[in-house]
Scaffold this motif. Structure first.
Motif, short mmCIF file in Angstrom:
data_model
loop_
_atom_site.label_atom_id
_atom_site.label_comp_id
_atom_site.label_asym_id
_atom_site.label_seq_id
_atom_site.Cartn_x
_atom_site.Cartn_y
_atom_site.Cartn_z
N MET A 152 -6.54 -6.48 3.55
CA MET A 152 -5.97 -5.37 2.79
C MET A 152 -5.83 -5.84 1.35
O MET A 152 -5.78 -7.03 1.11
N PRO A 153 -5.76 -4.99 0.33
CA PRO A 153 -5.76 -3.53 0.45
C PRO A 153 -7.16 -2.94 0.59
O PRO A 153 -8.10 -3.45 0.03
N ASN A 154 -7.23 -1.88 1.38
CA ASN A 154 -8.45 -1.07 1.48
C ASN A 154 -8.06 0.35 1.87
O ASN A 154 -6.91 0.59 2.26
N LEU A 155 -9.03 1.26 1.77
CA LEU A 155 -8.72 2.67 2.01
C LEU A 155 -8.44 2.96 3.49
O LEU A 155 -7.90 4.01 3.81
N PHE A 156 -8.83 2.03 4.38
CA PHE A 156 -8.57 2.26 5.80
C PHE A 156 -7.16 1.82 6.18
O PHE A 156 -6.73 2.05 7.28
N ASN A 157 -6.48 1.16 5.26
CA ASN A 157 -5.17 0.58 5.53
C ASN A 157 -5.21 -0.21 6.83
O ASN A 157 -4.43 0.00 7.75
N PHE A 158 -6.19 -1.12 6.86
CA PHE A 158 -6.38 -1.91 8.07
C PHE A 158 -6.77 -3.32 7.65
O PHE A 158 -7.41 -3.51 6.61
N PHE A 195 0.83 -1.94 9.47
CA PHE A 195 -0.12 -1.59 8.41
C PHE A 195 0.44 -0.59 7.41
O PHE A 195 0.13 -0.65 6.22
N HIS A 248 2.91 -2.30 5.07
CA HIS A 248 2.34 -3.50 4.45
C HIS A 248 2.44 -3.43 2.92
O HIS A 248 2.30 -2.36 2.34
N PHE A 289 0.34 -4.30 0.83
CA PHE A 289 -0.95 -3.88 0.26
C PHE A 289 -1.38 -2.51 0.80
O PHE A 289 -2.56 -2.18 0.76
N TYR A 290 -0.43 -1.75 1.33
CA TYR A 290 -0.74 -0.41 1.82
C TYR A 290 -1.19 0.46 0.66
O TYR A 290 -0.56 0.47 -0.40
N THR A 291 -2.29 1.20 0.85
CA THR A 291 -2.79 2.11 -0.18
C THR A 291 -2.45 3.54 0.21
O THR A 291 -2.91 4.01 1.24
N THR A 322 -0.96 9.70 6.07
CA THR A 322 -0.75 8.26 5.89
C THR A 322 -2.05 7.45 5.89
O THR A 322 -2.05 6.32 5.43
N GLN A 323 -3.12 7.99 6.44
CA GLN A 323 -4.46 7.38 6.38
C GLN A 323 -4.49 5.91 6.81
O GLN A 323 -4.61 5.02 5.96
N SER A 324 -4.37 5.68 8.12
CA SER A 324 -4.51 4.30 8.58
C SER A 324 -5.31 4.26 9.88
O SER A 324 -5.20 5.17 10.72
N VAL A 325 -6.12 3.24 10.03
CA VAL A 325 -6.95 3.11 11.23
C VAL A 325 -6.07 3.04 12.48
O VAL A 325 -6.33 3.69 13.49
N MET A 326 -4.99 2.26 12.40
CA MET A 326 -4.15 2.08 13.58
C MET A 326 -3.49 3.39 14.00
O MET A 326 -3.34 3.65 15.19
#
Lengths: 216, 310
Positions: A170-176, B183, B186, B188-190, B259-263
């Motif tokens: 991270m950071p990335n747009l997937f928040n993963f 996530f 986090h 670094f959360y975007t 919130t846009q997160s893979v998890m």
């Protein structure tokens, strides 16, 4: 329909028997010829083909062609293929380790019993000694194979850390994010439990097959 | 009448007398008494009624065993002297509400912990962003709503379940809460654009209100004392068999838009997958039950769970 399925299952297991027999022959050839250090180099391609191909077994279970659990099949395939491809194939430093030879040998020996047994028993022509082998050979082979996997993952740890292999930060747009090093440590912690649940299950089915006769 | 209890493998567990006009409840009480007196062969525990599953073994090869349901008389199942019953020990039981409370209380507390202990967890102190605070608030509200519903809205057709379910369900909900929170909280959360966050969470809240409405509707489906399946009607249900699941899934969809997160998406997919299975079973059951024959109502044409697809 049933006949077609049976024919296919016999064919598939025969093919796997052949692939694993070739793998085993190549291992023996390496050990007799040069040294165990070249085992991965020369056995790897055939053995990887056989192992990757065995993902079909999960498909067979999912389609109901064979009576076995989809989850267990998939988990076993993922665990083995992970070590084979992500660790051994992509990390040259571990390829010459003796653990590779030990693991390949244990896998190959187990599979050249298991696949012929599947093929023969599906075809309805299984000799008793093969059934006995199928329910016995795993007792030493399964722990040895798993031990090989564990040792290889352990050996890979410092290299994975040094290169930040397969990591996604991270950071990335997937928040993963994904840290392969942490994943491997987690995998090492889970391995003994997964191993024991499968091993005890196999021991139990062996007991069902051979244990009761003595009591009756 | 004289009855014989068998284990599931067909071994005889006990033989005893019971009044001819006894109910299933009386029978279960008697079995519990026998278990306390250690008169059931191979059973060492106190077999309280909720732990017992009693059935009449199937006579023919393909027939299914008939399960004895509480509240009915033994004669209603045609039981007579000399008959055999199969007894299954369902294992330690735990109340539905207890299970629900713990599986929802966990996520409600775990998610904010990632903000409270951010310094320890991420090794860095930082000011949580507005999106992180809003997402955490929404998450907590969601599980708070579920707990409130457990005690005020839901009615349960069974009182208890095996205790293993508590660990399985809690593992699922607590585990996902931790992984999603890790996530989203986090450093670094975007964050997506704030307008989208507001709109997404507002829509998710609206879905929660709709979901609550369907739960209240479902709870009032049966008049007090009424048993059996009913066709749900009203808000959402006129088009969808399991409208409650629909709003739940849409709610998580809106949360993920915000919130846009893979998890978060993985969590939504796992939940949706399970709900699709349940909804399919319920839809099939209702269609089979209300087949329009013998004066029974015909189940109307409806989506199962996720219009416009299924």
């Amino acid at each position: 329909m049933g006949k077609m399925v049976n024919a296919y299952i016999v064919a598939y297991n025969s093919l796997q028997s052949v692939l694993w027999a070739i793998s085993f022959a190549l291992i023996v050839n390496e050990l007799l010829g040069s040294s165990y250090k070249t085992v991965n180099q020369n056995v790897g391609p055939v053995l990887r083909t056989a192992q990757v191909l065995s993902v079909l077994e999960t498909a067979h279970a999912a389609l109901g062609l064979v009576r076995s659990s989809v989850g267990t099949n998939l988990l076993q395939w993922v665990a083995r293929t992970h070590v084979l491809v992500m660790v051994v194939y992509y990390i040259p430093e571990v390829q010459e380790h003796v653990a590779v030879t030990v693991m390949y040998t244990a896998w190959a020996l187990a599979e050249i019993v298991r696949y012929p047994w599947y093929a023969c028993s599906t075809a309805g022509v299984c000799p008793d000694w093969l059934t006995w082998l199928r329910y016995t050979a795993f007792i030493p082979l399964y722990p040895v194979g798993t031990l090989g996997e564990i040792v290889l993952v352990y050996l890979a740890l410092p290299i994975v850390k040094e290169r930040s292999l397969y990591s996604f930060t991270m950071p990335n747009l997937f928040n993963f994010g994904f840290d392969y090093y942490t994943f491997l440590i987690g995998a090492l912690c889970i391995y003994p439990f997964g191993w024991w649940s499968l091993y005890s299950y196999m021991l139990k089915s062996r007991n069902r097959k051979y244990g009761q006769k003595k009591q009756e | 009448m004289k009855l014989t209890l068998l284990s599931r493998s067909g071994r005889e567990v006990a033989e005893f007398d019971i009044a001819d006009d006894a109910t299933v409840d009386d029978l279960q009480a008697q079995i519990q008494r026998l278990s306390k007196e250690k008169k059931l062969k191979g059973i060492k525990t106190d077999l309280y009624p909720a732990r017992q599953r009693l059935s009449i073994p199937a006579v023919e090869e393909k027939a299914k065993p008939v399960v004895l349901t509480v509240g009915k008389a033994l004669s209603a199942f045609g039981l007579k002297t000399g008959d055999k019953l199969t007894l299954k020990d369902l294992g330690t039981q735990i109340g539905y509400q207890t299970v629900f409370f713990w599986e929802y209380f966990g996520p409600m507390v775990i998610f904010p912990m990632f903000l409270v202990f951010r310094k320890q967890i991420y090794g860095a102190d930082f000011e949580p962003s507005e999106t992180q605070l809003l997402a955490t608030a929404y998450w907590m509200f969601h599980y708070f709503k579920r707990i409130v519903e457990t005690y005020t809205v839901h009615s349960f057709s069974h009182a208890t379940m095996p205790i293993f379910n508590l660990f399985r369900n809690s593992g699922y909900y607590w585990g996902f809460a931790a992984m999603v929170a890790y996530f989203i909280c986090h450093p670094f959360y975007t964050s997506p654009p704030l307008e989208r966050v507001y709109a997404g969470l507002a829509a998710a809240l609206l879905m929660q209100v709709c979901n609550l409405t369907t739960h209240i509707n479902l709870a009032s489906l049966r008049a007090p004392g009424m048993k059996g399946y009913q066709i749900p009607r009203g808000f959402g249900f006129n088009f969808i068999t399991c409208a409650n699941y629909t709003f739940e899934i849409y709610g998580w969809f809106c949360f993920n838009i915000a919130t846009q997160s893979v998890m978060g998406v993985v969590f939504m997919c796992c939940g949706a997958g399970q709900m699709v299975i349940w909804a399919g079973q319920k839809h099939a059951r209702l269609r089979k039950l209300f087949d329009g024959k013998d004066g029974k109502e015909k189940y109307p044409r409806r989506f199962v769970i996720l219009p416009p697809f299924i």
